[in-house]
Structures are given as C-alpha cells and as structure tokens.
Write an enzyme that holds these catalytic residues in place. Structure first.
Site, PDB file in Angstrom:
ATOM      1  N   GLY A  52     -24.214  15.167   8.147  1.00 28.79           N
ATOM      2  CA  GLY A  52     -24.612  16.066   7.066  1.00 28.79           C
ATOM      3  C   GLY A  52     -23.529  16.247   6.032  1.00 28.79           C
ATOM      4  O   GLY A  52     -23.704  16.950   5.037  1.00 28.79           O
TER       5      GLY A  52
ATOM      6  N   GLY B 145     -16.957  11.121   7.576  1.00 27.28           N
ATOM      7  CA  GLY B 145     -16.794  10.796   8.980  1.00 27.28           C
ATOM      8  C   GLY B 145     -15.790  11.669   9.707  1.00 27.28           C
ATOM      9  O   GLY B 145     -15.406  12.747   9.239  1.00 27.28           O
TER      10      GLY B 145
ATOM     11  N   GLY C  71      -2.270  12.999  19.663  1.00 29.58           N
ATOM     12  CA  GLY C  71      -1.698  14.021  20.530  1.00 29.58           C
ATOM     13  C   GLY C  71      -0.368  14.531  20.033  1.00 29.58           C
ATOM     14  O   GLY C  71      -0.110  15.746  20.047  1.00 29.58           O
TER      15      GLY C  71
ATOM     16  N   HIS D 231      17.715   4.555  -8.040  1.00 26.97           N
ATOM     17  CA  HIS D 231      18.723   5.347  -7.331  1.00 26.97           C
ATOM     18  C   HIS D 231      18.766   6.756  -7.908  1.00 26.97           C
ATOM     19  O   HIS D 231      18.747   6.928  -9.127  1.00 26.97           O
ATOM     20  CB  HIS D 231      20.090   4.686  -7.485  1.00 26.97           C
ATOM     21  CG  HIS D 231      21.217   5.497  -6.915  1.00 26.97           C
ATOM     22  ND1 HIS D 231      21.463   5.549  -5.552  1.00 26.97           N
ATOM     23  CD2 HIS D 231      22.138   6.299  -7.508  1.00 26.97           C
ATOM     24  CE1 HIS D 231      22.512   6.335  -5.344  1.00 26.97           C
ATOM     25  NE2 HIS D 231      22.942   6.805  -6.519  1.00 26.97           N
TER      26      HIS D 231
END
Length: 501
Positions: free
Chosen positions: A70, A74, A220, A480
């Site tokens: 819906g 994903g 994890g 740099h």
C-alpha cells in the site's frame, strides 16, 4: 556511448541497429493500440520493482506495478534502509552532543532523548519519500495497483486489492520483484514486542535497558548501534566465529574493536537454544556453537537479525513452473529470464547480494534487455556499507578471497590518523585498504573504515567497474583537505609509496 564502450571492454556484443529499430517499432505499436494488456508488469514496488517500472515507462513500455504494502519503496524505504539511517543519524547526533561537542568548544548540558520526536522525524522522512515515488509514477505514466498479486498464467496476475476487490492484470513481460523477508530462527517466535525483527526494532516505544541482538551482520550491528548510543546495554550473539563474515578480516578486527570501545558486547561462536518470555523480559539460553555448557542472558528486548530469505509466498510460482534453488531463490539467466517464457525476476528473490542498490541495477538492466539494449550488473563490483560509526564500506574482493584465487597481489593502506581533514574534525579512526594485482596493478578490492566510508567507496567502485589500476587513482588530483585523499594515499602505497606516512 559509455555503455557501448563498457560493453566492448567487458567482451559483450551490442545488438544491431536493425534489431533495435524492430524492438522499438514493436513497442510503439503495442503502446498505441490501446490494448488492456501491458508491455511490462512488475510485482513488487521496492527498489528493484519501482525503478524497473519507471525505467520501463521511460523506454516507452506500457507499465503497471503491483505492490501489496500500500506504499511504494518496499522493505528498504518503509522498514529498512531509510528509517534505520534516520535513527542512526539521530542517535549519532545525541551521542555527539553528549561525548564530542565539548572537544570543539560547544558546551551543552542536560542532553536528553525525545524518543517520540526521534521516531516522528524517521516517519516523516519515510512518508515524504514514498509520496515522492508515487509522484514519479504519475510523471512517467506508470499504473500503480495496490494489492497482493499472484500468477494465474505466465501472462496474467490476479490481484486482491487493498480495497477488497479483485482484478486481473495482463502483461507480455512479468517481472517478479517481491524482495525478501526476515529469516526466522527455530524456537524463536517474533512477536514484535519482546522479540522483534528489524521492523519492530525501528519502532520501539521505549529505550530497552538491555538489548540482545541475535546475528552480527549489517542490520544487527546497525540497530544495535542505534539503541546502544541512546542508552541500551547491547549484547550481540553470533553463531559464527566473527562478525560480518563477508568483511575483509583486517578491517573486521578493527571494526569489532571500535564497536567494543563504544560498549557493544559480543558472544561469538554462540547459539540460542531456548527462549523464555514468561516474565517481564526475555531469558535466552545460549551455548557454544559446537555444544557445551549453557548460560542464561537476560534482556528487555531481543532483536532477531539472522539474515533474510527470498519472499515468493503466495505468488503461485509452482502453478506456472518457475524454478527455484534450495534457498528459495528464483533461477534466472544473464537477462533475468526465468525458465518460463515472459517471466523475469530481479533483486532479493534471485541469487546475488541482498542489497537495495543491487536490486535497482537489476531492474534497469532487465528492462533494458526487453528494449533491445545492453544491460549488465557485475555482482562482484557491488559496494556494501555498514552504516555504523565508523562506517565500513567495501567493493570487490577481500584479501582472503584474492589469496584463494592464487593471484599475486599487493596491498596499500593509509590510516585516517595521517589525514589532515580527519584530524581537523577530530574523527580520525579507520583506514583505507587497496588490493591490486601485482603484475598489472589492476585494483581487485577496496575496503574503507571511516566516518563517511559509504560516501568515499564510490571512487573505488568506479575504478573497479572500469578496470582501473592503483596508479590511475594515485595520479588523479584530489582536493585538499578531504577525507578522499586517504584513498589517493592508499593507492600510492599500493603501487609505490605514500607521501604523508
């Protein structure tokens, strides 16, 4: 032109102009016919699916995308990559305020976490991005069907919509992009309260005093870092003998030491053999992976992060005869075609790294093949990132993998302790490691541990994609002071000598 050059360098042949014209004329006639049949139907609106849908539409295909959640994006956008990065950033800001601001002359007191506000910011980011994808669908004229799709035939998808209706979507080409789901552990039941998946860990209403993470992989360690920074005592239980087994061993050792300094505890070569949720918290019974004396670990919340598995449940793959391997992954050829004509698969449901950006590349390559173009994804050159602090990013082979090939190689390293920008911002932990073939100097792998390693790694990804040498990188002028100068110095160390160490 760039794709043509890459294809020739990699040894792939381009399709003839006559073939391309024929392919495009077929698509034009199909699109103009006004038929209810789609040129391309994608099942799944995650990174692989929605990117494939947009690219297909851009190539002139009449396209429909079916998504059961819906909301587009994903797992990655809704309950994965994006919300976890939001929480990682918020928790990092809190940790910096408590532990690092004073070093820079910024005095703060009574720093507190407003968990509800932290979650609100995460949810806002997710909402904005999901709406953004819907906007891209409208812009590119992709039809969006919200519902659960399953095969009726190789060219027909029955969809039970979230409104409670049923419709059949027809397509000449069907792309399966249904992603992956949390891998369960025997005897450990996820209730998203005391025992949570990564989805539940992203939405805890309280900061657990004690958090146990089962699994020392990317997810994890990231979620352990979030809660550890804001007050949880985090213990990671891992069956294997090391964390993130796919990581270069030298980098892994430094990474683990860094996490331990931050307070994360590890129980390696340990397996969970029992779970008791009858009390206020959770009691885990663990023992050595090889068997032995059992001990009890107590926690308020347990996060199960033991990997992911392809999600193909309810698609009716057996009905149409799509072949899978013993891990449940859909088998495809180099053009992402399954053994069933007109049916394709991309992303986490096929072999290869289970990463959002890999799925996106799969999606683009798949529909480019359908358009008569050249599409290609080299899974050996897909970058991976652990978004902790410091971050760890890599692309190409580890030193252990190179050793296994028998190729003679050289290694160049440069620590951020010798990088001026890192010292200036008082964040100089980590290093860059480059592995190159000894004879040709071709770069084989790059590994970075640094605060922003996920951003730095793409210079290396480009180098590997185009078969560059360490000297190629070393001779590129780097601004740099920047963190990226460490990559240049590591490249110099690989083929010659670095300047600043």
């Amino acid at each position: 032109m760039a794709m043509a050059n890459l294809a020739r360098r990699k040894g792939y042949s381009l399709l003839s102009s006559e073939t391309l014209r024929y392919s495009f004329s077929l698509r034009s006639r199909a699109f103009a016919s006004g038929s209810d049949e789609n040129d391309v139907v994608i099942i799944g609106g995650g990174p692989g699916g929605y990117v494939a849908a947009i690219k297909a539409a851009q190539l002139g295909f009449k396209t429909t995308c079916i998504e059961k959640r819906g909301a587009l994006g994903g797992t990655c956008l809704n309950v994965g990559c994006i919300p976890s990065k939001a929480l990682l950033h918020s928790s990092h800001m809190y940790h910096e305020a408590k532990h690092s601001f004073a070093n820079h002359g910024v005095k703060v007191s009574n720093v507190e976490i407003d968990l509800a506000a932290m979650m609100g910011q995460k949810d806002k980011a997710v909402s904005n991005l999901t709406r953004g994808i819907e906007g891209l669908f409208k812009k590119n004229k992709v039809t969006y069907v919200k519902g659960y799709g399953k095969f009726v035939s190789p060219s027909e998808i029955s969809v039970d919509t979230i409104e409670g209706e049923n419709t059949v979507v027809k397509g000449k080409h069907i792309i399966i992009a249904t992603g992956s789901d949390v891998k369960s552990l025997p005897g450990v039941t996820i209730d998203e309260k005391k025992i949570v998946s990564s989805t539940g860990a992203l939405a805890l209403s309280e900061i657990p005093k004690k958090l146990v993470v089962i699994g020392a992989g990317y997810i994890g360690l990231e979620m352990g870092s979030v809660w550890g920074r804001i007050g949880s005592e985090v213990t990671v239980v891992e069956f294997a003998s090391e964390i993130v087994p796919t990581m270069d061993a030298e980098i892994r050792k430094q990474f683990q030491r860094s996490l331990e300094k931050q307070g994360m505890k590890f129980k390696l070569k340990t397996k969970v053999v029992g779970v008791d949720t009858s009390g206020d918290g959770v009691k885990l019974t663990v023992e050595p992976s090889a068997g032995g004396e059992q001990t009890i670990i107590e926690a308020d919340v347990v996060l199960v992060s033991a990997g992911r598995t392809p999600f193909t449940s309810g698609l009716n793959l057996d009905k149409i005869g799509v072949e899978t391997d013993k891990l449940g992954r859909i088998l495809v050829n180099e053009r992402f075609s399954t053994n069933v004509s007109g049916v394709y698969a991309i992303g986490d449901v096929i072999p290869g790294p289970m990463l959002a950006h890999k799925a996106e590349e799969d999606g683009v390559a798949c529909v480019e093949y359908l358009a008569g173009k050249v599409g290609h994804v080299d899974y050996d050159k897909v970058p991976g990132v652990v978004y902790t602090n410091p971050e760890v990013a890599s692309v190409g082979k580890t030193e252990e993998q190179v050793k296994e090939t028998g190729v003679e190689y050289r290694v160049g390293k440069f620590p951020f302790m010798a990088n001026s920008r890192a010292k200036a911002i008082d964040n100089a932990e980590g290093l860059v490691k480059i592995i190159a073939e000894k004879e040709t100097d071709k770069i084989l792998g790059v590994h970075i541990m640094a605060p922003n390693a996920g951003e730095l790694i793409h210079e290396a990804a480009i180098a590997l994609q185009y078969d560059a040498s360490s000297e190629d990188i070393a001779r590129v002028c780097h601004a740099h002071p920047t963190m990226s100068e460490a990559i240049k110095e590591a490249a110099m160390a690989t083929y010659d000598k670095p300047i600043h160490i």
